[in-house]
Design a protein around this motif. Sequence first.
Motif, PDB file in Angstrom:
ATOM      1  N   GLY A   1      -6.527  11.602   4.417  1.00 40.94           N
ATOM      2  CA  GLY A   1      -7.314  10.242   3.812  1.00 40.94           C
ATOM      3  C   GLY A   1      -8.442   9.931   4.394  1.00 40.94           C
ATOM      4  O   GLY A   1      -7.791   9.369   6.087  1.00 40.94           O
ATOM      5  N   VAL A   2      -8.783   9.164   3.774  1.00 43.13           N
ATOM      6  CA  VAL A   2     -10.322   8.162   4.686  1.00 43.13           C
ATOM      7  C   VAL A   2      -9.899   6.794   4.334  1.00 43.13           C
ATOM      8  O   VAL A   2     -10.094   6.732   2.968  1.00 43.13           O
ATOM      9  CB  VAL A   2     -11.606   8.415   4.218  1.00 43.13           C
ATOM     10  CG1 VAL A   2     -12.563   8.029   4.631  1.00 43.13           C
ATOM     11  CG2 VAL A   2     -12.236  10.534   4.430  1.00 43.13           C
ATOM     12  N   LEU A   3      -9.393   5.962   5.418  1.00 43.14           N
ATOM     13  CA  LEU A   3      -8.845   5.263   5.631  1.00 43.14           C
ATOM     14  C   LEU A   3      -9.635   3.578   4.603  1.00 43.14           C
ATOM     15  O   LEU A   3     -11.610   4.283   5.069  1.00 43.14           O
ATOM     16  CB  LEU A   3      -8.576   4.189   6.758  1.00 43.14           C
ATOM     17  CG  LEU A   3      -6.998   5.473   6.968  1.00 43.14           C
ATOM     18  CD1 LEU A   3      -6.664   4.476   8.317  1.00 43.14           C
ATOM     19  CD2 LEU A   3      -6.125   4.516   5.460  1.00 43.14           C
ATOM     20  N   LYS A   4     -10.220   2.639   4.186  1.00 49.52           N
ATOM     21  CA  LYS A   4      -8.536   2.262   3.387  1.00 49.52           C
ATOM     22  C   LYS A   4      -8.709   2.546   1.711  1.00 49.52           C
ATOM     23  O   LYS A   4      -7.845   2.844   1.371  1.00 49.52           O
ATOM     24  CB  LYS A   4      -8.841   0.989   3.809  1.00 49.52           C
ATOM     25  CG  LYS A   4      -8.528   0.600   4.763  1.00 49.52           C
ATOM     26  CD  LYS A   4      -8.887  -0.908   5.211  1.00 49.52           C
ATOM     27  CE  LYS A   4      -8.195  -1.362   6.039  1.00 49.52           C
ATOM     28  NZ  LYS A   4      -8.633  -3.332   6.260  1.00 49.52           N
ATOM     29  N   GLY A   5      -9.744   3.217   1.321  1.00 52.57           N
ATOM     30  CA  GLY A   5     -10.581   3.530  -0.073  1.00 52.57           C
ATOM     31  C   GLY A   5      -9.594   4.185  -0.648  1.00 52.57           C
ATOM     32  O   GLY A   5      -9.059   4.787  -1.588  1.00 52.57           O
ATOM     33  N   SER A   6      -8.742   5.654   0.513  1.00 51.12           N
ATOM     34  CA  SER A   6      -8.495   6.935  -0.474  1.00 51.12           C
ATOM     35  C   SER A   6      -6.680   6.902  -0.252  1.00 51.12           C
ATOM     36  O   SER A   6      -5.934   7.363  -0.635  1.00 51.12           O
ATOM     37  CB  SER A   6      -8.899   7.970   0.366  1.00 51.12           C
ATOM     38  OG  SER A   6      -7.890   8.136   1.746  1.00 51.12           O
ATOM     39  N   VAL A   7      -5.888   5.774   0.859  1.00 48.61           N
ATOM     40  CA  VAL A   7      -4.980   5.018   0.520  1.00 48.61           C
ATOM     41  C   VAL A   7      -4.176   5.602  -0.702  1.00 48.61           C
ATOM     42  O   VAL A   7      -2.613   7.542  -0.581  1.00 48.61           O
ATOM     43  CB  VAL A   7      -4.268   3.794   1.112  1.00 48.61           C
ATOM     44  CG1 VAL A   7      -2.952   3.896   0.618  1.00 48.61           C
ATOM     45  CG2 VAL A   7      -4.103   4.229   2.661  1.00 48.61           C
ATOM     46  N   ILE A   8      -4.476   5.460  -1.727  1.00 45.88           N
ATOM     47  CA  ILE A   8      -3.746   4.951  -2.859  1.00 45.88           C
ATOM     48  C   ILE A   8      -3.015   6.921  -3.384  1.00 45.88           C
ATOM     49  O   ILE A   8      -2.486   7.573  -4.211  1.00 45.88           O
ATOM     50  CB  ILE A   8      -3.723   4.221  -4.546  1.00 45.88           C
ATOM     51  CG1 ILE A   8      -3.363   3.106  -3.684  1.00 45.88           C
ATOM     52  CG2 ILE A   8      -3.185   4.343  -5.281  1.00 45.88           C
ATOM     53  CD1 ILE A   8      -4.018   1.659  -3.893  1.00 45.88           C
ATOM     54  N   PHE A   9      -4.654   6.692  -3.447  1.00 43.49           N
ATOM     55  CA  PHE A   9      -5.602   8.107  -4.448  1.00 43.49           C
ATOM     56  C   PHE A   9      -4.296   9.793  -3.495  1.00 43.49           C
ATOM     57  O   PHE A   9      -4.039  10.385  -3.661  1.00 43.49           O
ATOM     58  CB  PHE A   9      -6.652   8.056  -3.980  1.00 43.49           C
ATOM     59  CG  PHE A   9      -6.860   9.886  -4.826  1.00 43.49           C
ATOM     60  CD1 PHE A   9      -6.454  10.682  -5.952  1.00 43.49           C
ATOM     61  CD2 PHE A   9      -8.165  10.272  -4.241  1.00 43.49           C
ATOM     62  CE1 PHE A   9      -6.888  11.485  -5.826  1.00 43.49           C
ATOM     63  CE2 PHE A   9      -8.905  11.954  -4.304  1.00 43.49           C
ATOM     64  CZ  PHE A   9      -7.749  12.546  -5.398  1.00 43.49           C
ATOM     65  N   VAL A  10      -4.466   9.768  -2.195  1.00 42.80           N
ATOM     66  CA  VAL A  10      -3.854  10.883  -1.359  1.00 42.80           C
ATOM     67  C   VAL A  10      -2.330  10.758  -1.642  1.00 42.80           C
ATOM     68  O   VAL A  10      -1.915  11.889  -1.587  1.00 42.80           O
ATOM     69  CB  VAL A  10      -4.976   9.925   0.572  1.00 42.80           C
ATOM     70  CG1 VAL A  10      -3.800   9.527   1.351  1.00 42.80           C
ATOM     71  CG2 VAL A  10      -4.368  11.579   1.103  1.00 42.80           C
ATOM     72  N   SER A  11      -1.623   9.878  -1.475  1.00 46.24           N
ATOM     73  CA  SER A  11      -0.447   9.400  -1.542  1.00 46.24           C
ATOM     74  C   SER A  11      -0.163  10.140  -3.050  1.00 46.24           C
ATOM     75  O   SER A  11       0.729  10.164  -3.379  1.00 46.24           O
ATOM     76  CB  SER A  11       0.066   8.358  -1.206  1.00 46.24           C
ATOM     77  OG  SER A  11      -0.491   7.134  -0.268  1.00 46.24           O
ATOM     78  N   ASP A  12      -0.870  10.018  -4.196  1.00 44.83           N
ATOM     79  CA  ASP A  12      -1.153  10.820  -5.237  1.00 44.83           C
ATOM     80  C   ASP A  12      -0.840  11.626  -5.304  1.00 44.83           C
ATOM     81  O   ASP A  12       0.326  12.910  -5.567  1.00 44.83           O
ATOM     82  CB  ASP A  12      -1.156   9.634  -6.247  1.00 44.83           C
ATOM     83  CG  ASP A  12      -0.378   8.337  -6.940  1.00 44.83           C
ATOM     84  OD1 ASP A  12       0.321   7.957  -6.003  1.00 44.83           O
ATOM     85  OD2 ASP A  12      -1.454   7.252  -7.244  1.00 44.83           O
ATOM     86  N   LEU A  13      -1.709  12.557  -5.211  1.00 45.37           N
ATOM     87  CA  LEU A  13      -2.376  13.619  -5.118  1.00 45.37           C
ATOM     88  C   LEU A  13      -1.431  14.206  -4.511  1.00 45.37           C
ATOM     89  O   LEU A  13      -1.381  15.207  -4.348  1.00 45.37           O
ATOM     90  CB  LEU A  13      -3.489  13.632  -4.177  1.00 45.37           C
ATOM     91  CG  LEU A  13      -3.630  15.194  -4.112  1.00 45.37           C
ATOM     92  CD1 LEU A  13      -3.836  15.946  -5.559  1.00 45.37           C
ATOM     93  CD2 LEU A  13      -5.624  15.139  -3.062  1.00 45.37           C
ATOM     94  N   MET A  14      -1.146  13.584  -2.665  1.00 40.35           N
ATOM     95  CA  MET A  14      -0.011  14.772  -2.273  1.00 40.35           C
ATOM     96  C   MET A  14       1.493  14.471  -2.894  1.00 40.35           C
ATOM     97  O   MET A  14       2.523  15.913  -2.712  1.00 40.35           O
ATOM     98  CB  MET A  14       0.753  14.495  -0.409  1.00 40.35           C
ATOM     99  CG  MET A  14       0.968  14.532   0.325  1.00 40.35           C
ATOM    100  SD  MET A  14       1.587  13.807   1.846  1.00 40.35           S
ATOM    101  CE  MET A  14       2.119  14.701   2.962  1.00 40.35           C
ATOM    102  N   ARG A  15       2.014  13.704  -3.050  1.00 39.81           N
ATOM    103  CA  ARG A  15       3.095  13.989  -4.280  1.00 39.81           C
ATOM    104  C   ARG A  15       2.573  14.981  -5.408  1.00 39.81           C
ATOM    105  O   ARG A  15       3.802  15.416  -5.574  1.00 39.81           O
ATOM    106  CB  ARG A  15       3.295  12.768  -4.667  1.00 39.81           C
ATOM    107  CG  ARG A  15       4.501  11.302  -3.912  1.00 39.81           C
ATOM    108  CD  ARG A  15       4.854  10.317  -3.970  1.00 39.81           C
ATOM    109  NE  ARG A  15       3.902   9.088  -5.388  1.00 39.81           N
ATOM    110  CZ  ARG A  15       3.207   8.536  -4.628  1.00 39.81           C
ATOM    111  NH1 ARG A  15       3.674   7.907  -3.370  1.00 39.81           N
ATOM    112  NH2 ARG A  15       2.774   7.595  -5.975  1.00 39.81           N
ATOM    113  N   ALA A  16       1.757  14.713  -6.095  1.00 39.51           N
ATOM    114  CA  ALA A  16       1.428  15.872  -7.062  1.00 39.51           C
ATOM    115  C   ALA A  16       1.853  17.510  -6.532  1.00 39.51           C
ATOM    116  O   ALA A  16       2.008  18.411  -6.922  1.00 39.51           O
ATOM    117  CB  ALA A  16       0.095  15.145  -8.077  1.00 39.51           C
ATOM    118  N   LEU A  17       1.813  17.734  -4.968  1.00 35.09           N
ATOM    119  CA  LEU A  17       1.143  19.183  -4.580  1.00 35.09           C
ATOM    120  C   LEU A  17       2.977  19.714  -4.790  1.00 35.09           C
ATOM    121  O   LEU A  17       3.153  18.672  -3.932  1.00 35.09           O
ATOM    122  CB  LEU A  17       0.527  18.764  -3.610  1.00 35.09           C
ATOM    123  CG  LEU A  17      -1.083  18.704  -3.031  1.00 35.09           C
ATOM    124  CD1 LEU A  17      -1.502  18.649  -2.288  1.00 35.09           C
ATOM    125  CD2 LEU A  17      -1.423  19.592  -4.018  1.00 35.09           C
TER     126      LEU A  17
END
Length: 179
Positions: free
Chosen positions: A39-55
Amino acid sequence: MEGAIEKVLLTEEEIKKRVNELAKEIEKDFPHGDLILIGVLKGSVIFVSDLMRALNLKVTMDFMAVSSYGMSSETSGIVRILKDLDFDIEGRDVIIVEDIIDTGTTLKYLYEYLKARHPRTLKICCLLDKPDRRRVNIEGDYVGFKIPDAFVVGYGLDYAEMFRNLPYIGILKEDIYKK
């Protein structure tokens, strides 16, 4: 904060649906898992968290902090690494998870920087792609949405560290960032 938004570009529901679709695309390409999401901080934090949970894969996560904007709405073109990886990526399958590809300057630098560490594969997953602003030749392997050239905030994206907490992506009123 709501008064600062000109228009909602992508709703919370649209984003959630697309994140799940991106996860399915990634699962198809990496059926054995064992991915590292960066994840590229800080902007991706929400996206990478949601993506990781979806995988539905074996996946680990690390973060990098890179800057070319500072407190401005325009990139300086000079990329600085503020936080590097905690893990070795040599021989591993790696996906850079970015909130937005705008000019591409920062992401191109980061991609080349990580490629030099010899991962087995190196892919790019971005939630938003703004191709009209591209200055360098770089594209996402997994792209959530192509968007017009507008200043967007929400779902992790900010202006001067504000608006990241909005559950949707909205176009910021021009008078806010042109002050």
